[in-house]
Write a protein that holds these residues in place. Structure first.
Motif, PDB file in Angstrom:
ATOM      1  N   ALA A  39      -3.247 -10.511  18.903  1.00  0.00           N
ATOM      2  CA  ALA A  39      -3.017 -11.594  19.859  1.00  0.00           C
ATOM      3  C   ALA A  39      -4.190 -12.573  19.859  1.00  0.00           C
ATOM      4  O   ALA A  39      -4.001 -13.798  19.940  1.00  0.00           O
ATOM      5  N   ARG A  40      -5.391 -12.051  19.758  1.00  0.00           N
ATOM      6  CA  ARG A  40      -6.571 -12.924  19.713  1.00  0.00           C
ATOM      7  C   ARG A  40      -6.537 -13.816  18.479  1.00  0.00           C
ATOM      8  O   ARG A  40      -6.825 -15.012  18.533  1.00  0.00           O
ATOM      9  N   MET A  43      -3.794 -16.509  18.955  1.00  0.00           N
ATOM     10  CA  MET A  43      -4.178 -17.557  19.899  1.00  0.00           C
ATOM     11  C   MET A  43      -5.257 -18.458  19.324  1.00  0.00           C
ATOM     12  O   MET A  43      -5.241 -19.679  19.532  1.00  0.00           O
ATOM     13  N   ARG A  44      -6.194 -17.884  18.581  1.00  0.00           N
ATOM     14  CA  ARG A  44      -7.252 -18.701  17.975  1.00  0.00           C
ATOM     15  C   ARG A  44      -6.714 -19.629  16.903  1.00  0.00           C
ATOM     16  O   ARG A  44      -7.389 -20.582  16.500  1.00  0.00           O
ATOM     17  N   GLY A  46      -3.603 -21.022  17.352  1.00  0.00           N
ATOM     18  CA  GLY A  46      -2.633 -21.877  18.023  1.00  0.00           C
ATOM     19  C   GLY A  46      -1.234 -21.322  18.134  1.00  0.00           C
ATOM     20  O   GLY A  46      -0.290 -22.077  18.394  1.00  0.00           O
ATOM     21  N   VAL A  47      -1.045 -20.012  17.933  1.00  0.00           N
ATOM     22  CA  VAL A  47       0.280 -19.392  18.060  1.00  0.00           C
ATOM     23  C   VAL A  47       0.401 -18.792  19.456  1.00  0.00           C
ATOM     24  O   VAL A  47      -0.373 -17.895  19.820  1.00  0.00           O
ATOM     25  N   GLN A  48       1.359 -19.283  20.240  1.00  0.00           N
ATOM     26  CA  GLN A  48       1.534 -18.794  21.605  1.00  0.00           C
ATOM     27  C   GLN A  48       2.592 -17.695  21.673  1.00  0.00           C
ATOM     28  O   GLN A  48       3.329 -17.434  20.720  1.00  0.00           O
ATOM     29  N   TYR A  49       2.660 -17.060  22.829  1.00  0.00           N
ATOM     30  CA  TYR A  49       3.532 -15.902  23.046  1.00  0.00           C
ATOM     31  C   TYR A  49       4.990 -16.190  22.679  1.00  0.00           C
ATOM     32  O   TYR A  49       5.629 -15.394  22.004  1.00  0.00           O
ATOM     33  N   GLY A  50       5.523 -17.328  23.132  1.00  0.00           N
ATOM     34  CA  GLY A  50       6.932 -17.644  22.884  1.00  0.00           C
ATOM     35  C   GLY A  50       7.260 -17.732  21.409  1.00  0.00           C
ATOM     36  O   GLY A  50       8.275 -17.197  20.949  1.00  0.00           O
ATOM     37  N   THR A  53       7.130 -14.080  19.867  1.00  0.00           N
ATOM     38  CA  THR A  53       8.259 -13.209  20.193  1.00  0.00           C
ATOM     39  C   THR A  53       9.543 -13.698  19.523  1.00  0.00           C
ATOM     40  O   THR A  53      10.380 -12.894  19.125  1.00  0.00           O
TER      41      THR A  53
END
Length: 246
Positions: A39-40, A43-44, A46-50, A53
């Protein structure tokens, strides 16, 4: 160790340990630990949760298909939905589409070429170091090495990529390898390819060991307490030296 195996784990090895509520809870809890660094990294970059998934649905459907195939069951939208938990309409829609092209390959031709150059005795000298190779000519040459890896990619293209990654240089008609470890510091996509391939193989071995009762794959780590920072640095240097020799 007689049971240790160095082969790559099969992607769809049939599980011999039956699932249960307790096992599911353990697996989910452990997977959250594994997900933290991933996840880190996402996010670093630029990939978000939505987005993650949404893309993960394809992975669950693909793996569900492999599990069904390995157990001899018929692969249907309903079976894929039940096993993966992905809604049937999403299964139908995603299996009807061609998988998206993201440019990532498990092992790139240039990585394969590098690995053969440093490991094949034909391309190593008497001291075990990679030879400087004639750019064009019969074996052993860079051209012959490149042709062994791929007949679709021109040897010059592979050479240019090695040079671009800072892994080799040309000296007249010779090609000289600059490193004995494939760590292309200047190419984020190639590093991501290596991360994906190495991480996936490591996890595949661990999952095989956790979910089957057959022969185990070699997959180990070393833990120690009470070490000083200086001792850790010294052990790190020793480990790198031993690994380079191996």
């Amino acid at each position: 160790m007689e049971e240790a195996k160095l082969d790559k784990p099969a992607a769809a090895a049939a599980p011999t340990i039956m699932p249960s509520a307790a096992a599911a809870e353990v697996a989910l809890r452990a997977s959250m630990v594994l997900m933290a660094p991933l996840a880190r990294w996402l996010m670093r970059n630029g990939v978000q949760y939505g987005a993650f998934t949404s893309a993960l649905k394809r992975v669950f459907i693909r793996v569900a298909g492999e599990e069904l195939e390995s157990s001899g069951r018929k692969i249907t939208d309903s079976a894929l939905s039940v096993l993966s938990g992905v809604h049937r309409k999403d299964v139908r829609a995603l299996t009807a589409e061609a998988p998206p092209s993201n440019g990532l390959k498990t092992v790139s031709p240039v990585s394969q070429l590098f690995t053969r150059w440093v490991s094949d005795s034909r391309y190593r000298d008497g001291a075990g170091r990679p030879k400087a190779l004639l750019r064009i000519g019969s074996e052993p040459s860079f051209e012959s090495l490149a042709r062994e890896i791929s007949t679709d990619v021109h040897p010059r293209t592979l050479l240019d990529e090695l040079v671009r990654l800072g892994m080799a240089r040309t000296e007249g008609e010779m090609v000289v390898l600059l490193s004995e470890a494939f760590v292309p510091s200047s190419d984020h996509a190639e590093l991501a390819n290596l991360f994906a391939a190495n991480g996936a193989d490591h996890l595949a071995a661990a999952v095989h060991n956790l979910t089957t009762r057959g022969p185990r794959f070699l997959e180990q780590s070393v833990f120690a307490d009470g070490l000083s920072e200086e001792a850790v640095r010294e052990l790190g240097e020793v480990a790198r030296t031993i690994w380079a020799e191996a």
